[in-house]
Structure formats: structure tokens, C-alpha cells
Design an enzyme around this catalytic site. Structure first.
Site, PDB file in Angstrom:
ATOM      1  N   CYS A   1       0.376  48.875  28.908  1.00 61.08           N
ATOM      2  CA  CYS A   1      -0.692  48.021  28.685  1.00 61.08           C
ATOM      3  C   CYS A   1      -1.142  47.825  27.313  1.00 61.08           C
ATOM      4  O   CYS A   1      -1.417  46.888  26.424  1.00 61.08           O
ATOM      5  CB  CYS A   1      -1.943  47.882  29.466  1.00 61.08           C
ATOM      6  SG  CYS A   1      -2.898  49.360  29.419  1.00 61.08           S
TER       7      CYS A   1
ATOM      8  N   GLU B   1     -13.899  52.913  28.944  1.00 58.92           N
ATOM      9  CA  GLU B   1     -13.790  54.120  29.591  1.00 58.92           C
ATOM     10  C   GLU B   1     -13.737  55.408  28.658  1.00 58.92           C
ATOM     11  O   GLU B   1     -13.167  55.024  27.607  1.00 58.92           O
ATOM     12  CB  GLU B   1     -12.625  54.247  30.562  1.00 58.92           C
ATOM     13  CG  GLU B   1     -13.032  53.087  31.695  1.00 58.92           C
ATOM     14  CD  GLU B   1     -11.670  52.920  32.547  1.00 58.92           C
ATOM     15  OE1 GLU B   1     -11.425  53.414  33.689  1.00 58.92           O
ATOM     16  OE2 GLU B   1     -10.652  52.136  32.233  1.00 58.92           O
TER      17      GLU B   1
ATOM     18  N   LYS C   1     -10.112  57.718  35.894  1.00 62.16           N
ATOM     19  CA  LYS C   1     -11.137  57.360  36.720  1.00 62.16           C
ATOM     20  C   LYS C   1     -11.959  58.315  37.665  1.00 62.16           C
ATOM     21  O   LYS C   1     -13.181  58.395  37.698  1.00 62.16           O
ATOM     22  CB  LYS C   1     -10.893  55.984  37.496  1.00 62.16           C
ATOM     23  CG  LYS C   1     -10.242  55.066  36.774  1.00 62.16           C
ATOM     24  CD  LYS C   1      -9.685  53.849  37.378  1.00 62.16           C
ATOM     25  CE  LYS C   1      -9.042  52.662  36.490  1.00 62.16           C
ATOM     26  NZ  LYS C   1     -10.028  52.045  35.633  1.00 62.16           N
TER      27      LYS C   1
ATOM     28  N   GLU D   1     -10.367  46.935  33.350  1.00 64.76           N
ATOM     29  CA  GLU D   1      -9.264  47.397  32.153  1.00 64.76           C
ATOM     30  C   GLU D   1      -7.882  46.364  32.454  1.00 64.76           C
ATOM     31  O   GLU D   1      -7.261  46.737  33.427  1.00 64.76           O
ATOM     32  CB  GLU D   1      -8.990  48.632  31.977  1.00 64.76           C
ATOM     33  CG  GLU D   1      -8.186  49.101  30.617  1.00 64.76           C
ATOM     34  CD  GLU D   1      -6.847  48.903  30.547  1.00 64.76           C
ATOM     35  OE1 GLU D   1      -6.170  48.082  30.206  1.00 64.76           O
ATOM     36  OE2 GLU D   1      -6.101  50.091  31.216  1.00 64.76           O
TER      37      GLU D   1
END
Length: 490
Positions: free
Chosen positions: A288, A461, A166, A255
Site C-alpha cells: 500500500c 498508528e 495492531k 489504514e
């Protein structure tokens, strides 16, 4: 400034990093190793004053940082990436200790990727400046302008990788950032501040404020001075963040969790599919994007289960600081209880354990790799994210049935499909998810979009998609012919 922590020989600050300096707090929380539950020390807890100081510092730094061109920001970010590389061993040791991540995975995957996250986006930002569009009426100059002060909130399962994932585009776009690390695993984010400082990032451009989500995080995301919030984590937390941000009309990138299908078609290479299936236990299942719902054609189910059992039995459970370890601990006692609760309720409800199902003898925070079958689509363990080394297996008799099962949850992050390539691709096209791997797993490219649908998140992203979020898009319109004002024009 509080005393430095000594974590397996690595010195790391327990304090915040605000406006280019370490800032201590009188309020602290204790950090524990998931490996053996021993204490790592006291960490500074962010108060309202620390959040205020960080946002104010980022606001002051924004005009000068945003005024730089992408080419002028790039040397700072290239040095940042280099400083991450210089601290590679320290990052590996710290995240293995506070998050329980495999040392081998840190060394060979996470740290190289963290460096790339910074340098790649710094390079990619060069391609976004003053993109021209010519039409019959006008020349359009489309700019990606920095949005302002950005809050970045990362989860405990991959703090270094997701922070840099990020920070790279946010900083390259010209924003100033406040990173809120995960409470259970903040140490690599603290060391990241040292790397940024050594790289010469101007004070206030990058800040780190530690603390809990309920306290520090809540104060941060509710501040109206933020221009963007980027969050990776759970659905309940995301809902709260979105509500707080919505009160100030602050855009969010979310997310979130996954309950991804792992589809094994009748024409799949069964042993390869089973070997990949065993990878779903990586990081003790705390990933995830893992395919956690195995959907296997009934004609090959018995063969697949036998093959996967063979691969799982070979997995080495142990200390993540040992290079030979393949499965480490679950991060926290609360998470252990949560995961075991899912298993217990499933078994009481009629599920069958194919393997695993209880704590592993290696340690208190270790759970055996587990697979459950004889399940209904409506069962809790099929519908909800477990986030531990627990998988489910259902069978199907046709492509339509497989697709219905794959799409039959509220999540839609990722997926895996094994089968003859043309067949598997045709099935994958009908699965409702943000991405899906064909006869493979984990192939990632920074230029490609990443994100989910439904409860798995909002936004994408990666590549241009990251910059679309972290930038304000501006169209400068220059007419090709002399303009004459008229009330009839629209």
C-alpha cells in the site's frame, strides 16, 4: 479439532482459536498457493456462533487482563515475542506459501519486525501511566485506560506484520482482542495463536476467528460489544465497516489504500532514484505504501527511464520460497484479472507501455513488472489503486506542476521525493500525504506516526498514536485549593 495441515513440512491448525483452545467449524473454505494454484487444504469458516464465542470470551477475559498494570502485562508480551521468534522458520514458510511473500523478506524483515511489534509496544506502554499535568487550579492525572474488546482485521499482503503491528499496542494497553485474518492468507495468523498460547496469554485475551469478510467479518464488526475496530484494507470494505461501526458508535482506525507519488526532481541522483524505483515492484507491487505514480522532471525523464529499465531488467521473477527471488506471484486469480484489466484499459485508452504489460511466463499468477506512460491525470490507472506490479510515469516542468500532479488523486498515504535534500524537503512539505520519504524508501520507526489522509484512511498508528486509539483517555482532576460549589462556575 480438524486435522492439522502440512504446508511444506510445517504443521499448522486450520481451526479458530477461541478462549485458549482450538475450535473447528463444519463450514470450511479452500486455501490455495498463489505460486502454482495448488490446494493448501480446508480452513474453518467462522459462523455467527464462532464470532459470538470469541467476543464472549474476550469480554470475560477483559476485567482481569485490564486490571493488570502495564508492567504486569509486559512479561506475557515479552514471552509472546519470544515465541514468535522460536517459530521464525515456520512463519516464513507459511506466509511464502499462502500469501506468496518472498521468503527472504519474511526472514530478514517481517519476522524480526513482528517480534518487535509486540515487545516494543509492551515497553512503550510503561511510559503512558498516570501522566501528570499541573495547572494553577488543579493537578491532573491523565490515564490511558483499556478500551475493552478490540476487533483487528488485517489484509492478505502482509498478514503477520500487520496483525502484530495492531496486536502489540492493543494488548499492551490492556484490551482483549479478536483477530480476523485475511481469507486468502490466514496461516501465519493461525500460527500466531500457537505462539500466544505457548506464551501463557490467559484464555480469551487473544482470539482468532477465520473466514470471509462478507460473512465472518460482517458479523464481527456489527457487534455492539466491541470497543474498537482496527482495519487495514480496501476503501470499499472500510466504508462498509465504518457504516456498521457507526450504528453502534464504535471508533475505527482505518489504514487504506495508496496511490503515492514518486517524485524525481531535476537535481536528483538519477541512478539512486531509479534503483529505489525498482523496489516499488516488491511483493509483486502488493504494497500500500509503494510509490506507484512516478512524476519525473521532463529534463531528466529520458535518463531516468533508461536507468530504471536497467534495474528492472535485472529483477529475478520466480518462486518466493527461493532466496534469490525478488518478485513473486500476485496472490489470487481474481487479483490477476483485476491488474491485467487495468493495463488493458489503459493501453486501449492511449497509454504507452515502457515495459511489461502481460503475464509472466513463470506461472499463471505472475505478472511482468510494468510501466505505463502517455497518461492523463484523469485516467483510471492514475487515479485508482492497482495493487499489482504496475507503475505509471508522468513528466512535469516545474515544482508547482509536480505538486499539483502529486496531490491530484483522492488518496494520500505516502510518497517519495528524490532531489537535493533542501529542495526535495521543500517540495515534500507541500505534498498532501500522511508521510513522505526524502531520497529513501521504507524507513520506519515504531515511535513515528503511520497513516494517510483523504481516502487513504482515518487515524494514525505507531508510538503514542496507537495508544490514543486503543485507550480511553481519562483525566482525574485534583484541585489544589478547597473547592466551594457555585452555580456561576463552569
Amino acid at each position: 479439532m480438524n486435522k492439522m495441515l502440512d504446508v511444506s513440512g510445517i504443521a499448522v491448525s486450520p481451526d479458530h482459536y477461541i478462549n485458549g483452545a482450538r475450535v473447528a467449524s463444519n463450514e470450511t473454505f479452500e486455501l490455495f498457493r498463489p505460486i502454482d494454484q495448488s490446494s493448501l487444504g480446508q480452513i474453518s469458516e467462522g459462523t455467527a456462533e464462532h464470532v459470538e464465542a470469541a467476543i464472549s470470551a474476550a469480554e470475560r477475559a477483559f476485567p482481569a487482563w485490564s486490571a493488570l498494570s502495564a508492567a504486569e502485562r509486559k512479561p506475557y508480551l515479552d514471552r509472546f515475542a519470544e515465541e514468535i521468534g522460536k517459530r521464525a522458520d515456520a512463519f516464513c514458510v507459511l506466509e511464502s506459501n499462502d500469501a506468496g511473500v518472498l521468503l527472504s523478506r519474511m526472514r530478514h524483515g517481517v519476522v524480526p519486525r513482528a517480534k518487535l511489534n509486540i515487545s516494543w509496544f509492551a515497553e512503550h506502554a510503561l511510559k503512558l501511566q498516570d501522566h501528570p499535568i499541573d495547572t494553577e487550579q488543579a493537578h491532573h492525572i491523565v490515564r490511558h485506560d483499556p478500551a475493552g474488546v478490540v476487533a483487528i482485521i488485517t489484509p492478505w499482503n502482509a498478514p503477520l506484520m500487520l496483525s502484530t503491528w495492531k496486536l502489540g499496542p492493543a494488548l499492551a494497553a490492556g484490551n482483549t482482542c479478536i483477530l480476523k485474518p485475511p481469507e486468502w492468507a490466514p496461516l501465519t495468523c493461525s500460527l500466531l495463536a500457537d505462539a500466544a498460547d505457548a506464551a501463557g496469554l490467559p484464555p480469551g485475551v487473544f482470539n482468532v476467528v477465520q473466514g470471509s469478510g462478507a460473512n465472518t467479518g460482517a458479523k464481527l464488526v456489527s457487534d455492539p460489544r466491541l470497543a474498537r475496530i482496527s482495519f487495514t484494507g480496501s476503501v470499499p470494505t472500510a466504508k462498509w465497516i465504518a457504516q456498521a461501526a457507526g450504528a453502534n458508535l464504535v471508533p475505527c482506525s482505518l489504514e487504506l489504500g495508496g496511490k503515492s507519488p514518486f517524485i524525481v526532481l531535476e537535481d536528483a541522483d538519477i541512478d539512486n532514484a531509479a534503483a529505489t524505483g525498482a523496489l516499488m515492484y516488491r511483493n509483486a507491487g502488493q504494497v500500500c505504501l509503494a510509490g506507484t505514480r512516478f512524476l519525473v522532471h521532463d529534463k531528466v525523464a529520458e535518463k531516468f527511464v533508461a536507468a530504471m529499465r536497467g534495474h528492472v531488467e535485472k529483477l529475478n521473477v520466480g518462486d518466493p520460497r527461493d532466496e534469490a527471488t525478488e518478485i513473486g506471484p500476485v496472490i489470487h486469480p481474481r487479483q490477476v484479472e483485476r491488474v491485467l484489466g487495468f493495463i488493458e484499459r489503459a493501453v486501449v485508452g492511449g497509454a504507452e507501455l515502457l515495459w511489461g504489460g502481460s503475464k509472466h511466463p513463470f506461472g499463471a499468477q505472475y505478472i511482468q513488472p510494468t510501466m505505463l506512460t502517455r497518461l492523463q491525470q484523469s485516467d483510471e490507472i492514475v487515479q485508482n489503486e492497482v495493487f499489482g506490479p504496475v507503475l505509471t510515469l508522468q513528466t512535469f516542468g516545474s515544482d508547482d506542476e509536480a505538486i499539483a500532479l502529486a496531490n491530484g488523486t483522492d488518496y494520500g498515504l505516502g510518497g517519495v521525493c528524490y532531489g537535493e535534500t533542501t529542495h526535495a524537503t521543500a517540495v515534500a512539505e507541500r505534498v498532501r500525504t500522511g508521510f513522505i520519504w526524502i531520497n529513501s524508501f521504507g524507513i520506519r520507526d515504531l515511535a513515528a506516526p503511520f497513516g494517510g489522509i483523504k481516502r487513504s484512511g482515518i487515524g494514525r498508528e505507531g508510538g503514542n498514536w496507537s495508544f490514543e486509539f486503543f485507550c480511553d483517555i481519562k483525566d482525574i482532576v485534583v484541585p489544589k485549593k478547597p473547592f466551594r460549589a457555585s452555580f456561576s462556575q463552569r
